[in-house]
Design a protein around this motif. Structure first.
Motif, PDB file in Angstrom:
ATOM      1  N   ASP A 185      20.137  38.806  35.963  1.00 37.94           N
ATOM      2  CA  ASP A 185      20.403  38.004  34.775  1.00 37.94           C
ATOM      3  C   ASP A 185      21.738  38.335  34.105  1.00 37.94           C
ATOM      4  O   ASP A 185      22.148  37.666  33.174  1.00 37.94           O
ATOM      5  CB  ASP A 185      19.268  38.185  33.754  1.00 37.94           C
ATOM      6  N   ILE A 186      22.417  39.362  34.588  1.00 35.58           N
ATOM      7  CA  ILE A 186      23.724  39.720  34.035  1.00 35.58           C
ATOM      8  C   ILE A 186      24.715  38.634  34.458  1.00 35.58           C
ATOM      9  O   ILE A 186      24.783  38.280  35.631  1.00 35.58           O
ATOM     10  CB  ILE A 186      24.184  41.098  34.545  1.00 35.58           C
ATOM     11  N   PRO A 187      25.491  38.109  33.540  1.00 37.03           N
ATOM     12  CA  PRO A 187      26.469  37.080  33.904  1.00 37.03           C
ATOM     13  C   PRO A 187      27.471  37.601  34.939  1.00 37.03           C
ATOM     14  O   PRO A 187      27.899  38.752  34.884  1.00 37.03           O
ATOM     15  CB  PRO A 187      27.175  36.755  32.585  1.00 37.03           C
ATOM     16  N   GLU A 188      27.816  36.729  35.854  1.00 38.81           N
ATOM     17  CA  GLU A 188      28.734  37.087  36.945  1.00 38.81           C
ATOM     18  C   GLU A 188      30.066  37.601  36.403  1.00 38.81           C
ATOM     19  O   GLU A 188      30.650  38.529  36.953  1.00 38.81           O
ATOM     20  CB  GLU A 188      28.959  35.852  37.814  1.00 38.81           C
ATOM     21  N   SER A 189      30.540  37.032  35.304  1.00 39.04           N
ATOM     22  CA  SER A 189      31.824  37.458  34.736  1.00 39.04           C
ATOM     23  C   SER A 189      31.760  38.899  34.215  1.00 39.04           C
ATOM     24  O   SER A 189      32.735  39.640  34.305  1.00 39.04           O
ATOM     25  CB  SER A 189      32.260  36.516  33.619  1.00 39.04           C
ATOM     26  N   CYS A 190      30.594  39.303  33.696  1.00 36.15           N
ATOM     27  CA  CYS A 190      30.425  40.689  33.235  1.00 36.15           C
ATOM     28  C   CYS A 190      30.407  41.649  34.420  1.00 36.15           C
ATOM     29  O   CYS A 190      31.008  42.724  34.366  1.00 36.15           O
ATOM     30  CB  CYS A 190      29.131  40.838  32.435  1.00 36.15           C
ATOM     31  N   VAL A 191      29.729  41.243  35.479  1.00 36.82           N
ATOM     32  CA  VAL A 191      29.687  42.071  36.688  1.00 36.82           C
ATOM     33  C   VAL A 191      31.093  42.212  37.259  1.00 36.82           C
ATOM     34  O   VAL A 191      31.509  43.303  37.671  1.00 36.82           O
ATOM     35  CB  VAL A 191      28.722  41.467  37.740  1.00 36.82           C
ATOM     36  N   ALA A 192      31.861  41.125  37.252  1.00 31.87           N
ATOM     37  CA  ALA A 192      33.237  41.164  37.758  1.00 31.87           C
ATOM     38  C   ALA A 192      34.081  42.137  36.945  1.00 31.87           C
ATOM     39  O   ALA A 192      34.924  42.853  37.512  1.00 31.87           O
ATOM     40  CB  ALA A 192      33.849  39.770  37.744  1.00 31.87           C
ATOM     41  N   CYS A 193      33.883  42.193  35.649  1.00 30.80           N
ATOM     42  CA  CYS A 193      34.619  43.142  34.803  1.00 30.80           C
ATOM     43  C   CYS A 193      34.302  44.582  35.174  1.00 30.80           C
ATOM     44  O   CYS A 193      35.185  45.443  35.180  1.00 30.80           O
ATOM     45  CB  CYS A 193      34.309  42.903  33.328  1.00 30.80           C
ATOM     46  N   VAL A 194      33.058  44.858  35.479  1.00 31.55           N
ATOM     47  CA  VAL A 194      32.662  46.207  35.910  1.00 31.55           C
ATOM     48  C   VAL A 194      33.272  46.526  37.270  1.00 31.55           C
ATOM     49  O   VAL A 194      33.750  47.638  37.513  1.00 31.55           O
ATOM     50  CB  VAL A 194      31.118  46.340  35.953  1.00 31.55           C
ATOM     51  N   PHE A 195      33.304  45.543  38.161  1.00 32.19           N
ATOM     52  CA  PHE A 195      33.836  45.750  39.514  1.00 32.19           C
ATOM     53  C   PHE A 195      35.315  46.136  39.500  1.00 32.19           C
ATOM     54  O   PHE A 195      35.793  46.754  40.436  1.00 32.19           O
ATOM     55  CB  PHE A 195      33.637  44.497  40.362  1.00 32.19           C
TER      56      PHE A 195
ATOM     57  N   PRO B 214      36.741  49.338  46.489  1.00 31.90           N
ATOM     58  CA  PRO B 214      36.274  48.249  47.352  1.00 31.90           C
ATOM     59  C   PRO B 214      34.981  48.555  48.117  1.00 31.90           C
ATOM     60  O   PRO B 214      34.097  47.686  48.168  1.00 31.90           O
ATOM     61  CB  PRO B 214      37.460  48.019  48.289  1.00 31.90           C
ATOM     62  N   PRO B 215      34.794  49.759  48.686  1.00 31.01           N
ATOM     63  CA  PRO B 215      33.508  50.013  49.347  1.00 31.01           C
ATOM     64  C   PRO B 215      32.318  49.956  48.386  1.00 31.01           C
ATOM     65  O   PRO B 215      31.251  49.459  48.744  1.00 31.01           O
ATOM     66  CB  PRO B 215      33.670  51.418  49.931  1.00 31.01           C
ATOM     67  N   GLU B 216      32.517  50.420  47.154  1.00 28.84           N
ATOM     68  CA  GLU B 216      31.431  50.350  46.162  1.00 28.84           C
ATOM     69  C   GLU B 216      31.115  48.893  45.807  1.00 28.84           C
ATOM     70  O   GLU B 216      29.941  48.523  45.673  1.00 28.84           O
ATOM     71  CB  GLU B 216      31.823  51.129  44.900  1.00 28.84           C
ATOM     72  N   ILE B 217      32.145  48.077  45.679  1.00 31.09           N
ATOM     73  CA  ILE B 217      31.944  46.658  45.373  1.00 31.09           C
ATOM     74  C   ILE B 217      31.143  45.990  46.486  1.00 31.09           C
ATOM     75  O   ILE B 217      30.195  45.239  46.229  1.00 31.09           O
ATOM     76  CB  ILE B 217      33.301  45.947  45.183  1.00 31.09           C
ATOM     77  N   CYS B 218      31.513  46.272  47.727  1.00 36.27           N
ATOM     78  CA  CYS B 218      30.814  45.655  48.867  1.00 36.27           C
ATOM     79  C   CYS B 218      29.356  46.108  48.936  1.00 36.27           C
ATOM     80  O   CYS B 218      28.478  45.311  49.277  1.00 36.27           O
ATOM     81  CB  CYS B 218      31.546  45.982  50.170  1.00 36.27           C
TER      82      CYS B 218
ATOM     83  N   GLY C 175      43.506  51.398  47.878  1.00 36.68           N
ATOM     84  CA  GLY C 175      44.321  50.197  47.785  1.00 36.68           C
ATOM     85  C   GLY C 175      45.805  50.473  47.942  1.00 36.68           C
ATOM     86  O   GLY C 175      46.630  49.586  47.770  1.00 36.68           O
ATOM     87  N   ARG C 176      46.154  51.694  48.284  1.00 35.42           N
ATOM     88  CA  ARG C 176      47.561  52.044  48.463  1.00 35.42           C
ATOM     89  C   ARG C 176      48.061  51.613  49.831  1.00 35.42           C
ATOM     90  O   ARG C 176      47.302  51.532  50.788  1.00 35.42           O
ATOM     91  CB  ARG C 176      47.758  53.541  48.293  1.00 35.42           C
TER      92      ARG C 176
END
Length: 152
Positions: A21-31, A36-40, A111-112
């Protein structure tokens, strides 16, 4: 078994809001603060997390500022219609250039930008005479050959 039980309280009623139920935009802010491995890994949790993990705004921040310069080493048709996430994945693998004597890639965690330079791409100063060194194929080298000096 546990999944069906986690949706129930003691009296059998369903629970309140959950992670989905968390809005996608809020999750994107946390990401933005995760690697990148944690996001995936988190993208596998639910639909909102998967949508946020595919957002160009998230992956734009994970790409180095000069990622467009790195894309110049490959043909445009390989990256033209890709999302930022797909561009990150593409650049996470070595991209050869200068006749395969150099490679560039993005580190998946930081990301380097990383670069590997073959011995063939460097000038061996002072001993350009082939009597003193030779190219040897090897599996130990990332770029398959190394220079071997006979006289050192």
């Amino acid at each position: 078994m546990g999944a069906s039980l986690s949706n129930l309280t003691d009296n059998g009623a369903t629970m309140g809001p959950g992670l989905g139920d968390i809005p996608e935009s809020c999750v994107a802010c946390v990401f933005l603060y995760l690697t990148p491995p944690e996001i995936c890994n988190l993208a596998r949790l639910n639909r909102a997390f998967r949508g946020a993990a595919s957002s160009d705004s998230v992956w734009e921040k994970k790409l180095p500022p000069n990622y467009q310069d790195l894309l110049c080493f490959m043909p445009p048709e390989r990256y033209q219609n890709l999302s930022k996430k797909d561009i990150f994945a593409l650049l996470s693998r070595p991209v050869p250039f200068e006749d395969g004597n150099k490679e560039v890639w993005i580190d998946r965690v930081t990301g380097r930008v990383c670069m590997s330079i073959s011995a063939k791409a460097m000038a061996i100063t002072g001993i350009e005479d082939r009597r003193y060194w030779n190219w040897i194929a090897t599996e130990e080298s990332r770029l398959s050959v190394k220079a071997y000096n006979y006289k050192l």
